[in-house]
Design a protein around this motif. Sequence first.
Motif, PDB file in Angstrom:
ATOM      1  N   ILE A 105      -5.660  -9.017  -8.646  1.00 20.29           N
ATOM      2  CA  ILE A 105      -4.569  -8.389  -9.380  1.00 20.29           C
ATOM      3  C   ILE A 105      -4.048  -7.165  -8.634  1.00 20.29           C
ATOM      4  CG2 ILE A 105      -4.001  -7.223 -11.547  1.00 20.29           C
ATOM      5  CD1 ILE A 105      -6.003  -9.348 -12.782  1.00 20.29           C
ATOM      6  N   GLN A 106      -4.925  -6.491  -7.898  1.00 28.90           N
ATOM      7  CA  GLN A 106      -4.481  -5.346  -7.100  1.00 28.90           C
ATOM      8  C   GLN A 106      -3.496  -5.759  -6.014  1.00 28.90           C
ATOM      9  OE1 GLN A 106      -8.334  -3.431  -6.161  1.00 28.90           O
ATOM     10  NE2 GLN A 106      -7.381  -1.593  -6.996  1.00 28.90           N
ATOM     11  N   LEU A 107      -3.454  -7.034  -5.683  1.00 29.15           N
ATOM     12  CA  LEU A 107      -2.462  -7.501  -4.715  1.00 29.15           C
ATOM     13  C   LEU A 107      -1.046  -7.198  -5.200  1.00 29.15           C
ATOM     14  CD1 LEU A 107      -3.942 -10.924  -3.575  1.00 29.15           C
ATOM     15  CD2 LEU A 107      -3.875  -8.789  -2.277  1.00 29.15           C
ATOM     16  N   LEU A 108      -0.847  -7.183  -6.524  1.00 33.19           N
ATOM     17  CA  LEU A 108       0.459  -6.812  -7.066  1.00 33.19           C
ATOM     18  C   LEU A 108       0.861  -5.422  -6.601  1.00 33.19           C
ATOM     19  CD1 LEU A 108       0.233  -7.979 -10.796  1.00 33.19           C
ATOM     20  CD2 LEU A 108       1.653  -8.971  -9.004  1.00 33.19           C
ATOM     21  N   GLU A 109      -0.083  -4.502  -6.668  1.00 36.99           N
ATOM     22  CA  GLU A 109       0.185  -3.124  -6.248  1.00 36.99           C
ATOM     23  C   GLU A 109       0.489  -3.059  -4.752  1.00 36.99           C
ATOM     24  OE1 GLU A 109      -1.628   1.078  -7.548  1.00 36.99           O
ATOM     25  OE2 GLU A 109      -3.114  -0.369  -6.826  1.00 36.99           O
ATOM     26  N   LYS A 110      -0.267  -3.792  -3.970  1.00 34.90           N
ATOM     27  CA  LYS A 110      -0.054  -3.804  -2.517  1.00 34.90           C
ATOM     28  C   LYS A 110       1.309  -4.400  -2.162  1.00 34.90           C
ATOM     29  CE  LYS A 110      -4.241  -2.397  -1.359  1.00 34.90           C
ATOM     30  NZ  LYS A 110      -4.475  -1.104  -0.783  1.00 34.90           N
ATOM     31  N   VAL A 111       1.681  -5.478  -2.851  1.00 34.52           N
ATOM     32  CA  VAL A 111       2.987  -6.085  -2.602  1.00 34.52           C
ATOM     33  C   VAL A 111       4.081  -5.095  -2.953  1.00 34.52           C
ATOM     34  CG1 VAL A 111       4.572  -7.865  -3.454  1.00 34.52           C
ATOM     35  CG2 VAL A 111       2.256  -8.486  -2.774  1.00 34.52           C
ATOM     36  N   ASP A 112       3.887  -4.354  -4.030  1.00 34.25           N
ATOM     37  CA  ASP A 112       4.876  -3.352  -4.433  1.00 34.25           C
ATOM     38  C   ASP A 112       5.008  -2.260  -3.368  1.00 34.25           C
ATOM     39  OD1 ASP A 112       6.750  -2.245  -6.256  1.00 34.25           O
ATOM     40  OD2 ASP A 112       5.229  -0.864  -7.003  1.00 34.25           O
ATOM     41  N   ILE A 113       3.908  -1.831  -2.822  1.00 38.07           N
ATOM     42  CA  ILE A 113       3.914  -0.780  -1.792  1.00 38.07           C
ATOM     43  C   ILE A 113       4.593  -1.270  -0.519  1.00 38.07           C
ATOM     44  CG2 ILE A 113       2.416   0.525  -0.211  1.00 38.07           C
ATOM     45  CD1 ILE A 113       0.395   0.670  -2.616  1.00 38.07           C
ATOM     46  N   HIS A 114       4.234  -2.469  -0.084  1.00 42.08           N
ATOM     47  CA  HIS A 114       4.721  -2.981   1.202  1.00 42.08           C
ATOM     48  C   HIS A 114       6.037  -3.734   1.106  1.00 42.08           C
ATOM     49  CE1 HIS A 114       1.101  -1.691   3.154  1.00 42.08           C
ATOM     50  NE2 HIS A 114       0.371  -2.340   2.288  1.00 42.08           N
ATOM     51  N   GLY A 115       6.367  -4.219  -0.068  1.00 44.82           N
ATOM     52  CA  GLY A 115       7.586  -5.000  -0.226  1.00 44.82           C
ATOM     53  C   GLY A 115       7.552  -6.311   0.542  1.00 44.82           C
ATOM     54  N   SER A 116       6.341  -6.782   0.826  1.00 45.11           N
ATOM     55  CA  SER A 116       6.190  -7.971   1.655  1.00 45.11           C
ATOM     56  C   SER A 116       4.836  -8.617   1.417  1.00 45.11           C
ATOM     57  CB  SER A 116       6.312  -7.571   3.127  1.00 45.11           C
ATOM     58  OG  SER A 116       5.808  -8.553   3.983  1.00 45.11           O
ATOM     59  N   ILE A 117       4.866  -9.925   1.224  1.00 47.72           N
ATOM     60  CA  ILE A 117       3.606 -10.663   1.084  1.00 47.72           C
ATOM     61  C   ILE A 117       2.890 -10.709   2.431  1.00 47.72           C
ATOM     62  CG2 ILE A 117       2.625 -12.950   0.629  1.00 47.72           C
ATOM     63  CD1 ILE A 117       4.736 -13.246  -1.567  1.00 47.72           C
ATOM     64  N   ALA A 118       3.638 -10.889   3.508  1.00 50.30           N
ATOM     65  CA  ALA A 118       3.031 -10.961   4.851  1.00 50.30           C
ATOM     66  C   ALA A 118       2.336  -9.647   5.212  1.00 50.30           C
ATOM     67  CB  ALA A 118       4.092 -11.305   5.891  1.00 50.30           C
ATOM     68  N   ARG A 119       2.995  -8.526   4.975  1.00 50.04           N
ATOM     69  CA  ARG A 119       2.370  -7.226   5.292  1.00 50.04           C
ATOM     70  C   ARG A 119       1.160  -6.974   4.408  1.00 50.04           C
ATOM     71  NH1 ARG A 119       7.337  -3.403   5.204  1.00 50.04           N
ATOM     72  NH2 ARG A 119       8.582  -5.266   5.246  1.00 50.04           N
ATOM     73  N   THR A 120       1.268  -7.381   3.147  1.00 51.78           N
ATOM     74  CA  THR A 120       0.120  -7.237   2.250  1.00 51.78           C
ATOM     75  C   THR A 120      -1.058  -8.053   2.764  1.00 51.78           C
ATOM     76  OG1 THR A 120       1.541  -6.824   0.336  1.00 51.78           O
ATOM     77  CG2 THR A 120      -0.696  -7.629  -0.115  1.00 51.78           C
ATOM     78  N   ALA A 121      -0.801  -9.291   3.150  1.00 46.74           N
ATOM     79  CA  ALA A 121      -1.867 -10.158   3.658  1.00 46.74           C
ATOM     80  C   ALA A 121      -2.533  -9.530   4.891  1.00 46.74           C
ATOM     81  CB  ALA A 121      -1.307 -11.536   3.999  1.00 46.74           C
ATOM     82  N   ARG A 122      -1.723  -9.005   5.808  1.00 45.98           N
ATOM     83  CA  ARG A 122      -2.286  -8.366   7.015  1.00 45.98           C
ATOM     84  C   ARG A 122      -3.130  -7.156   6.658  1.00 45.98           C
ATOM     85  NH1 ARG A 122       2.764  -9.683   9.212  1.00 45.98           N
ATOM     86  NH2 ARG A 122       3.576  -7.606   8.799  1.00 45.98           N
ATOM     87  N   GLU A 123      -2.643  -6.312   5.753  1.00 40.79           N
ATOM     88  CA  GLU A 123      -3.385  -5.098   5.402  1.00 40.79           C
ATOM     89  C   GLU A 123      -4.706  -5.421   4.705  1.00 40.79           C
ATOM     90  OE1 GLU A 123      -3.781  -2.007   2.122  1.00 40.79           O
ATOM     91  OE2 GLU A 123      -1.728  -1.812   2.835  1.00 40.79           O
TER      92      GLU A 123
END
Length: 117
Positions: A27-45
């Motif tokens: 569920i925290q992935l939602l927060e990461k996607v919001d921060i990065h504005g990108s699923i790809a950047r979230t996945a990398r981080e």
Amino acid sequence: MEYKSVDMSGKIFLHFKNRKPLDFDSIQLLEKVDIHGSIARTAREVGISYPTVWHTIDTLNKMSEKPLVLRSAGGKGGGGGTTLTEEGRKFLKRFKSIQRTHKRFIRLLENKLLSGS
């Protein structure tokens, strides 16, 4: 039996019919996607694959009456964006509140164990 120190832990899972349960890390992935504005950047981080992030986001979107995350297609150069909806922000806020309550509950259990009551 007496305990000098103890550290209890527990996880909260959301169970959806015919789907793998999701824990708070998912569920925290939602927060990461919001921060990065990108699923790809979230996945990398986070260090997981793009399909894993997308599947998690898609599962969360499908469990909600309103989408939690919106994706926009990229333009000529690609690179579309991903944003949390207002519903997504509300969901994340509610879940964080539940997580805080869960942590207090775990501490209460630790105290019961240590005090012997």
